[in-house]
Design a protein around this motif. Structure first.
Motif, PDB file in Angstrom:
ATOM      1  N   SER A 149       0.572  -1.444   0.095  1.00 45.42           N
ATOM      2  CA  SER A 149       0.226  -0.160   0.142  1.00 45.42           C
ATOM      3  C   SER A 149       0.502   1.894   0.239  1.00 45.42           C
ATOM      4  N   GLY A 150       1.967   1.054   0.234  1.00 47.83           N
ATOM      5  CA  GLY A 150       2.817   2.245   0.406  1.00 47.83           C
ATOM      6  C   GLY A 150       2.187   2.856   1.782  1.00 47.83           C
ATOM      7  N   TRP A 151       1.753   2.500   2.322  1.00 48.51           N
ATOM      8  CA  TRP A 151       1.707   3.695   3.855  1.00 48.51           C
ATOM      9  C   TRP A 151       2.488   2.916   5.509  1.00 48.51           C
ATOM     10  N   ASN A 152       3.472   3.884   6.078  1.00 49.63           N
ATOM     11  CA  ASN A 152       3.593   3.637   6.920  1.00 49.63           C
ATOM     12  C   ASN A 152       3.382   3.173   7.936  1.00 49.63           C
ATOM     13  N   LEU A 153       3.691   1.951   9.015  1.00 50.52           N
ATOM     14  CA  LEU A 153       3.635   1.456   9.937  1.00 50.52           C
ATOM     15  C   LEU A 153       4.233   2.510  11.110  1.00 50.52           C
ATOM     16  N   VAL A 154       3.795   2.759  11.838  1.00 51.52           N
ATOM     17  CA  VAL A 154       4.851   4.280  12.758  1.00 51.52           C
ATOM     18  C   VAL A 154       3.973   3.842  14.200  1.00 51.52           C
ATOM     19  N   ALA A 155       5.417   3.512  15.448  1.00 52.37           N
ATOM     20  CA  ALA A 155       5.210   3.270  16.049  1.00 52.37           C
ATOM     21  C   ALA A 155       6.313   3.952  17.269  1.00 52.37           C
ATOM     22  N   HIS A 156       5.887   4.339  18.706  1.00 51.25           N
ATOM     23  CA  HIS A 156       6.265   5.258  19.797  1.00 51.25           C
ATOM     24  C   HIS A 156       6.087   5.316  21.003  1.00 51.25           C
ATOM     25  N   MET A 157       6.492   5.837  21.269  1.00 49.52           N
ATOM     26  CA  MET A 157       6.682   5.000  23.046  1.00 49.52           C
ATOM     27  C   MET A 157       8.046   5.994  23.949  1.00 49.52           C
ATOM     28  N   PRO A 158       7.587   6.796  25.427  1.00 55.98           N
ATOM     29  CA  PRO A 158       8.670   7.293  25.809  1.00 55.98           C
ATOM     30  C   PRO A 158       9.551   6.714  26.082  1.00 55.98           C
ATOM     31  N   VAL A 159      10.602   7.498  26.426  1.00 54.68           N
ATOM     32  CA  VAL A 159      12.014   7.450  26.603  1.00 54.68           C
ATOM     33  C   VAL A 159      12.367   6.891  27.621  1.00 54.68           C
ATOM     34  N   SER A 160      11.327   7.815  28.562  1.00 51.74           N
ATOM     35  CA  SER A 160      11.346   7.130  30.128  1.00 51.74           C
ATOM     36  C   SER A 160      10.908   5.721  30.298  1.00 51.74           C
ATOM     37  N   SER A 161      10.226   5.761  30.064  1.00 53.81           N
ATOM     38  CA  SER A 161       9.309   4.062  30.300  1.00 53.81           C
ATOM     39  C   SER A 161      10.069   2.438  29.423  1.00 53.81           C
ATOM     40  N   LEU A 162      11.583   3.409  28.833  1.00 56.02           N
ATOM     41  CA  LEU A 162      12.771   2.747  28.698  1.00 56.02           C
ATOM     42  C   LEU A 162      13.060   2.226  29.206  1.00 56.02           C
TER      43      LEU A 162
END
Length: 722
Positions: free
Chosen positions: A320-333
């Motif tokens: 499809s050319g769409w983007n699968l994007v995931a993000h999370m706060p660095v503080s939780s890592l």
């Protein structure tokens, strides 16, 4: 973290206070010698930081605490970096795997459109639609058959929300599924329709719409494709398949990168295609990918940390050319890394307590003996030589105390011996003073009488010597006067001759100056004429310059005419070009001549200005020459009278010189007798003065010796030796 640091420094301050209290108690319990303790208590620290003990305490405390904090903070930062790096790599791998799975789902959905396009029965039905009259039985039968065929695909795939077929002009042919009626609608102006037509047979992935493409109430995305007849390759219709966003939400819901992580699918403009919260659909995504990241090839993945301190992982789907994007706060890592920080704070607190105890022990074992020794030295400086350290330790401080005791003992013996010697010196000084005073009185009387005799002889010798010197001085002056008189006569004759010659030269100079003035005036007139000539030259050059411009224009016109004549005018064109070049060269030469003429004009103007300024100066010079000629004539007249008077003065000076010679002989005899008498008197006076000086010096030395003896006695009385 700031709160933890404040708690740490509060604990450190409490530990320092408790350590100081323990140190004071330790010092009180271990006091030994009462006298030394009293001396120690008498001294107060004006600035405790300057003491050696406090400096050692601070060195131990700061170095240990700083080392623990630095090691802990470095470990904390390193662990945070390692965790972030590992999580970044793991997140990228997870998103890549999820993206590939999503590509598989997309490929399945896209294959459905391909199956419909390749279905032979549907192709035949669509090919017959343009030939069937609208509203006829054949039209209804064809519509029923198409509906039945589409229902087969609709029931085969539960993810399909609706199936729609349109003519290439945008008119609806048939529709099945959960949608409102669109009969009679024309969608040729819709953006998705234009996008599908532009792809010309390729599947067009259409972004999610909050209310779908068929007027429903649920959100959906769609795939559009131009259906082509496999036999004729002509466009037979437009297929639009709607899929519920639940397909995408279920896929991204299975992705879990950790607590507080968010996953979504975005399009090329960074707007949400699918997310857990449907209210965000068609809105700008929380994470905006850059143009470079959006332009990456399909199947590419990556990760980065953005300005909001969030770890971002993305994957660009191949289908499809769409983007699968995931993000999370660095503080939780890096939450687990905080355990290292807390452990560091605990270790720092324990290390501060240990450093406090060690520092206080070192400060007491080194600082207290040094303070006691310093106090003893202060007592010794005040004159108390009975103080002793009595240290029993064998270290450097103990050796320093023993050396102090030996030094004080030797100083005590030296003071006692000096006190006895001072008493003997004081008695001897008294006897010497009495004897020297008696000798000084007798020497002073002899010196007074001798001085009176010497003064009389000295006066006589001085006066005779002065008379002799004056006589010799007068003789020398008379010789100089005679010589000066002779030189004056010679100079006067020379001056008279020079003045006559100067008068002649001045007459010639006047005539030459007048001639020079006339030449300058003539030169000014000629320069003015030359200036007019240069102006004429400028006019001629302007005329020539205009001629060259006209020639250049004529050559240009000739070139144009030759160009119009074609092949017949080529020779004339060459001639016209040469004329133009000659005109350009003439113009350049005229410009150079014009510049030279300008330079000459400027030089002429400057010459006229200089000559105009010189004319008044020449006139003043002529006037000065005439005045100098008058002065030379007056000098010649006065010098004749001066030479006559000089002859009379020379005769008088010769008579005076003879009288001075006789006076000089007489004064020489008187001076010799006076000098002999003065020498005898001075010898006697010198002996008397020397004896008087010795007597006075002896009296002063006796007084000084007595004063020093008393001073030494007073100084030694300040020391306490018993």
């Amino acid at each position: 973290m700031k709160e933890k640091l404040r708690n740490l420094f509060s604990s450190l301050s409490r530990s320092v206070k408790s350590g100081k209290t323990a140190f004071d108690k330790m010092g009180t319990n271990q006091e030994g010698d009462n006298k030394q303790s009293q001396i120690f208590k008498q001294v107060r620290f004006e600035n405790p930081v300057k003491s050696v003990g406090m400096k050692l305490f601070l060195m131990f405390f700061i170095s240990i605490l700083l080392f623990v904090l630095v090691v802990g903070m470095v470990s904390y930062q390193l662990s945070k970096g390692v965790i972030k790096e590992k999580v970044s790599v793991g997140s990228q791998q997870t998103i890549t795997q999820a993206g590939k799975k999503l590509d598989f789902v997309f490929q399945t959905l896209e294959d459905t459109t391909l199956q419909i396009m390749l279905d032979k029965e549907i192709q035949d039905l669509l090919a017959a639609v343009p030939n069937i009259k609208s509203g006829s039985y054949e039209s209804l039968e064809s519509s029923r058959k198409i509906t039945d065929k589409l229902n087969v695909f609709l029931f085969a795939n539960k993810n399909i929300k609706s199936l729609q077929l349109y003519e290439t002009g945008g008119k609806l042919i048939n529709m099945v599924g959960n949608s409102t009626s669109l009969s009679g609608a024309n969608v040729s102006g819709e953006a998705w329709f234009k996008q599908t037509m532009e792809n010309n047979g390729k599947a067009s992935w259409l972004d999610t719409k909050e209310k779908g493409y068929s007027g429903g109430t649920a959100s959906s995305f769609a795939i559009g494709r131009v259906l082509k007849n496999t036999t004729t390759s002509n466009n037979s219709g437009i297929l639009l398949i709607e899929f519920g966003t639940e397909v995408l939400v279920n896929e991204i819901g299975a992705i879990n990168l950790g607590p507080e992580s968010e996953v979504g699918i975005t399009n090329a403009t960074n707007k949400y295609i699918a997310t857990a919260n449907n209210a965000n659909l068609e809105k700008a995504a929380k994470i905006q990918l850059t143009k470079e990241e959006l332009a990456l090839a399909p199947g590419t993945s990556g990760s980065f940390e953005n300005a909001d301190r969030r770890m971002v992982a993305y994957y660009k789907t191949k289908i499809s050319g769409w983007n699968l994007v995931a993000h999370m706060p660095v503080s939780s890592l890096v939450k687990d890394a905080d355990k290292i920080f807390n452990f560091t704070l605990i270790i720092a607190l324990v290390a501060s307590l240990i450093a406090t105890l060690i520092g206080l022990f070192v400060a007491r074992s080194i600082g207290r003996p040094l303070v006691l020794l310093r106090n003893l030295m202060q007592q010794g400086a005040k004159g108390n030589l009975t103080v002793r350290a009595n240290y029993q330790s064998q270290d450097e401080i103990g050796q320093l105390g023993k050396s102090f005791d030996v030094m004080m003992q030797q100083i005590t013996g030296l003071v006692q011996q000096t006190r006895l010697s001072a008493q003997l010196v004081l008695e001897t000084a008294g006897e010497l003073t009495n004897s020297s005073k008696t000798t000084a009185i007798a020497a002073r009387e002899i010196a007074t009488a001798t001085d009176e005799i010497s003064n009389g002889a000295a006066g006589l010798a001085t006066e005779s010597e002065r008379g002799n010197e004056l006589t010799q001085h007068i003789g020398a002056r008379m010789k100089k006067v005679i010589e000066a008189n002779l030189e004056m006569g010679t100079s006067a004759a020379d001056v008279q001759s020079s003045s006559e010659q100067g008068t002649r030269y001045m007459s010639e100079l006047i005539s030459k100056t007048n001639l020079t003035e006339e030449m300058i005036r003539s030169m000014v007139e000629k320069v003015d004429n030359l200036k007019e000539s240069t102006r004429s030259i400028r006019k001629i050059l302007d005329m020539l310059n205009n001629m060259t411009k006209q020639t250049n224009i004529l050559s240009l016109n000739a070139t144009i005419e030759a160009a119009r004549a074609g092949a017949a005018g080529k020779g004339f064109m060459v001639v016209a070009d040469e004329i133009r070049k000659l005109a350009d060269q003439s113009r350049q030469s005229i410009d150079i001549v014009g510049q030279i003429t300008e330079t000459i004009q400027k030089e002429i103007d400057e010459t006229v200005k200089v000559l105009s300024n010189a004319t008044p100066i020449f006139q003043e010079q002529i006037q000065s020459v005439k005045e100098a000629d008058t002065i030379f004539k007056q000098v010649t007249t006065h010098m004749s009278g001066f030479i006559e008077q000089l002859s009379t003065v020379s005769d008088s000076i010769s008579t005076l010189d003879q009288s001075q010679i006789v006076l000089s002989d007489a004064m020489t005899n008187v001076s010799a007798v006076a000098e002999q008498s003065l020498a005898t008197s001075e010898e006697v006076a010198s002996l008397s003065s020397e004896q008087l000086s010795i007597s006075d010096g002896l009296v002063k030395l006796s007084d000084q010796l007595e004063h020093l003896s008393n001073s030494l006695k007073d100084t030694l009385s300040k020391f306490e030796v018993e």
